[in-house]
Design an enzyme around this catalytic site. Structure first.
Site, PDB file in Angstrom:
ATOM      1  CB  THR A 137      -0.885  -0.010   1.269  1.00 38.57           C
ATOM      2  OG1 THR A 137      -1.444   1.280   1.450  1.00 38.57           O
ATOM      3  CG2 THR A 137      -0.102  -0.339   2.525  1.00 38.57           C
ATOM      4  CG  ASP A 138      -1.059   5.023  -1.054  1.00 38.68           C
ATOM      5  OD1 ASP A 138      -1.672   4.356  -0.185  1.00 38.68           O
ATOM      6  OD2 ASP A 138      -1.584   5.958  -1.682  1.00 38.68           O
ATOM      7  CD  GLU A 139      -3.522   3.296   4.259  1.00 36.95           C
ATOM      8  OE1 GLU A 139      -3.443   3.285   5.483  1.00 36.95           O
ATOM      9  OE2 GLU A 139      -4.544   2.984   3.628  1.00 36.95           O
ATOM     10  CE1 TYR A 162      -3.274  -2.803   5.635  1.00 37.44           C
ATOM     11  CE2 TYR A 162      -3.287  -0.453   5.163  1.00 37.44           C
ATOM     12  CZ  TYR A 162      -3.293  -1.767   4.724  1.00 37.44           C
ATOM     13  OH  TYR A 162      -3.298  -2.041   3.366  1.00 37.44           O
ATOM     14  CE  LYS A 166       0.170  -4.695   2.894  1.00 37.84           C
ATOM     15  NZ  LYS A 166      -0.205  -6.042   2.353  1.00 37.84           N
TER      16      LYS A 166
HETATM   17  P1  NAD Z   1      -9.525  -7.574   2.076  1.00 36.50           P
HETATM   18  O1  NAD Z   1      -9.537  -7.296   3.535  1.00 36.50           O
HETATM   19  O2  NAD Z   1     -10.742  -7.302   1.276  1.00 36.50           O
HETATM   20  O3  NAD Z   1      -9.149  -9.110   1.839  1.00 36.50           O
HETATM   21  C1  NAD Z   1      -8.132  -9.753   2.541  1.00 36.50           C
HETATM   22  C2  NAD Z   1      -8.302 -11.254   2.342  1.00 36.50           C
HETATM   23  O4  NAD Z   1      -7.208 -11.910   3.025  1.00 36.50           O
HETATM   24  C3  NAD Z   1      -9.589 -11.804   2.951  1.00 36.50           C
HETATM   25  O5  NAD Z   1     -10.225 -12.658   2.024  1.00 36.50           O
HETATM   26  C4  NAD Z   1      -9.119 -12.571   4.172  1.00 36.50           C
HETATM   27  O6  NAD Z   1      -9.934 -13.686   4.503  1.00 36.50           O
HETATM   28  C5  NAD Z   1      -7.721 -13.002   3.751  1.00 36.50           C
HETATM   29  N1  NAD Z   1      -6.850 -13.260   4.909  1.00 36.50           N
HETATM   30  C6  NAD Z   1      -6.687 -12.465   6.008  1.00 36.50           C
HETATM   31  N2  NAD Z   1      -5.829 -13.037   6.856  1.00 36.50           N
HETATM   32  C7  NAD Z   1      -5.411 -14.194   6.285  1.00 36.50           C
HETATM   33  C8  NAD Z   1      -4.502 -15.214   6.676  1.00 36.50           C
HETATM   34  N3  NAD Z   1      -3.848 -15.151   7.848  1.00 36.50           N
HETATM   35  N4  NAD Z   1      -4.300 -16.257   5.841  1.00 36.50           N
HETATM   36  C9  NAD Z   1      -4.973 -16.337   4.667  1.00 36.50           C
HETATM   37  N5  NAD Z   1      -5.849 -15.412   4.250  1.00 36.50           N
HETATM   38  C10 NAD Z   1      -6.064 -14.346   5.044  1.00 36.50           C
HETATM   39  O7  NAD Z   1      -8.266  -6.798   1.506  1.00 36.50           O
HETATM   40  P2  NAD Z   1      -8.077  -6.081   0.093  1.00 36.50           P
HETATM   41  O8  NAD Z   1      -8.660  -4.722   0.169  1.00 36.50           O
HETATM   42  O9  NAD Z   1      -8.505  -6.998  -0.986  1.00 36.50           O
HETATM   43  O10 NAD Z   1      -6.499  -5.912   0.060  1.00 36.50           O
HETATM   44  C11 NAD Z   1      -5.662  -6.939  -0.491  1.00 36.50           C
HETATM   45  C12 NAD Z   1      -4.206  -6.523  -0.359  1.00 36.50           C
HETATM   46  O11 NAD Z   1      -4.000  -5.296  -1.046  1.00 36.50           O
HETATM   47  C13 NAD Z   1      -3.772  -6.279   1.093  1.00 36.50           C
HETATM   48  O12 NAD Z   1      -2.472  -6.798   1.235  1.00 36.50           O
HETATM   49  C14 NAD Z   1      -3.771  -4.766   1.237  1.00 36.50           C
HETATM   50  O13 NAD Z   1      -2.812  -4.356   2.165  1.00 36.50           O
HETATM   51  C15 NAD Z   1      -3.399  -4.343  -0.179  1.00 36.50           C
HETATM   52  N6  NAD Z   1      -3.900  -3.019  -0.571  1.00 36.50           N
HETATM   53  C16 NAD Z   1      -5.238  -2.733  -0.482  1.00 36.50           C
HETATM   54  C17 NAD Z   1      -5.702  -1.484  -0.899  1.00 36.50           C
HETATM   55  C18 NAD Z   1      -7.178  -1.150  -0.857  1.00 36.50           C
HETATM   56  O14 NAD Z   1      -7.538   0.005  -1.111  1.00 36.50           O
HETATM   57  N7  NAD Z   1      -8.071  -2.080  -0.568  1.00 36.50           N
HETATM   58  C19 NAD Z   1      -4.809  -0.529  -1.402  1.00 36.50           C
HETATM   59  C20 NAD Z   1      -3.454  -0.858  -1.487  1.00 36.50           C
HETATM   60  C21 NAD Z   1      -3.011  -2.109  -1.082  1.00 36.50           C
END
Ligand code: NAD
Length: 340
Positions: A137-139, A162, A166
């Site tokens: 993430t950019d955070e 969080y 990350k």
């Molecule tokens: P989300 O919370 O919607 O989904 C996360 C998934 O990971 C869920 O299905 C959950 O069941 C699974 N999970 C959690 N803990 C687990 C574990 N210990 N073992 C196996 N599975 C596990 O998240 P998202 O929004 O789809 O984000 C996905 C990735 O992208 C993350 O790494 C997040 O940091 C990164 N990200 C998200 C955003 C955003 O805006 N949503 C932006 C930048 C980066």
């Protein structure tokens, strides 16, 4: 080479959109490892029956399970989405963020290293075509003032549990490249939005509260700025990085769509006024309610995506106004089908 891809967190928001996107391509098999936390929904995955796809319920902290999966499916590609991803939850209970985001990422790296290192065919060629793509993430860069953009060289300064977890995972990924030559690439992306996002996040919350005629909560003065990226554009960016990204590098992914939170809320309200008027015909924006700000709330995020644009030819296709209309349409369809 056939890609045998382990996708972690594939039942979440971005992971499921990625699986749906990737399933349209040939020459890959997909293994989705997901713990099915509250954030997961297997209904998010909509792929043709003939696609080579396996779902495994399990935890990335379970190293034995990871070792079995690498062997069973001869994994040569990892796309690592699994994470605890909600900042507010990390403020209320940070430990699980360290367990999943830091320890879980470490387990995956170590398992990939053990498996690829001891597979002579891969290792002789310097891991062959194996790839480990870490989604971040950019955070991790902290907050910006009114000006400036995050580049890949911006120093890390995470402000929430969080983003700190990350950032720690990004550092572990980096170290496995420099120490063991593991073929890793990290992407740091701005805020995603689009179909299949969990209800807890800003945009689904605005839509859900509006449709149930409840106050729409907006933190502080609503002036915080995020740089929004439509989730399908993110998936395409990740796929570009997988195909053409340079090992050991990081790529920032962003859509050049900086918007204040209050603008997001008002835009959604206007779209709903047109598409699904309130029963009393009053404007939805009357429901917007400012609430106490999140502690340590970062003011502004904005990504400089020049590197991925110039080196890999990726560019966001949706601007915020086109992407948000598609998103509102998707949530309205879900609403009319009786799903919450
Ligand atoms: P989300 O919370 O919607 O989904 C996360 C998934 O990971 C869920 O299905 C959950 O069941 C699974 N999970 C959690 N803990 C687990 C574990 N210990 N073992 C196996 N599975 C596990 O998240 P998202 O929004 O789809 O984000 C996905 C990735 O992208 C993350 O790494 C997040 O940091 C990164 N990200 C998200 C955003 C955003 O805006 N949503 C932006 C930048 C980066």
């Amino acid at each position: 080479m056939k890609q045998n891809i382990l996708i972690t967190g594939g039942a979440g928001f971005i992971g499921s959109n990625f699986i749906n996107y990737k399933s349209k391509q040939e020459n890959c098999s997909l293994v989705n490892l997901d713990k099915l936390t509250y954030a997961a929904d297997l209904n998010n995955i909509q792929i043709p029956q003939e696609v080579a796809y396996h779902f495994v319920e399990g935890d990335i902290c379970d190293q034995e399970l990871l070792e079995d999966l690498f062997k069973k499916y001869d994994i040569n590609t990892v796309i690592h989405f699994a994470a605890e991803s909600h900042v507010d939850n990390s403020i209320a209970g940070p430990k699980i963020f360290v367990d999943t985001n830091v320890v879980g990422t470490f387990n995956l790296l170590q398992t990939a290293y053990n498996y690829w290192m001891h597979n002579p065919n891969e290792f002789k060629k310097g891991y062959g075509q194996a790839r480990f793509i870490h989604i971040s993430t950019d955070e991790v860069y902290g907050t910006l003032g009114k000006t400036g953009l995050f580049t890949e060289d911006t120093p890390y300064a995470p402000n929430s549990p969080y983003s700190a977890s990350k950032a720690a995972s990004d550092m572990l990924v980096r170290s496995y490249f420099h120490t063991y030559g593991l073929p890793v690439i990290t992407t740091n992306c701005s805020n995603n939005y689009g179909p299949r996002q969990h209800n807890e996040k800003l945009i689904p919350t605005i839509i859900r509260k509006a449709l149930s005629d409840e106050p729409i909560p907006i933190y502080g003065d609503g002036k915080n700025i995020r740089d929004w990226l439509y989730v399908l554009d993110h998936c395409k960016g990740i796929d570009q990085v997988l195909s053409n990204g340079k090992l050991g590098e990081t790529y920032n992914i962003g859509g050049k769509n900086e918007r204040e939170n209050i603008y997001i809320a008002e835009t959604i309200c206007e779209l709903l006024d047109r598409k699904q008027p309130r029963p009393n015909n009053l404007p939805y924006k009357d429901l917007i309610t400012y609430v106490k700000d999140r502690p340590g709330h970062d003011y502004r995020y904005a990504i400089d995506a020049t590197k991925i644009e110039q080196e890999l030819g990726w560019q966001a296709e949706e601007n915020f106004e086109s992407g948000i209309e598609k998103t509102v349409d998707w949530y309205l369809e879900k609403y009319h089908s009786g799903l919450s």
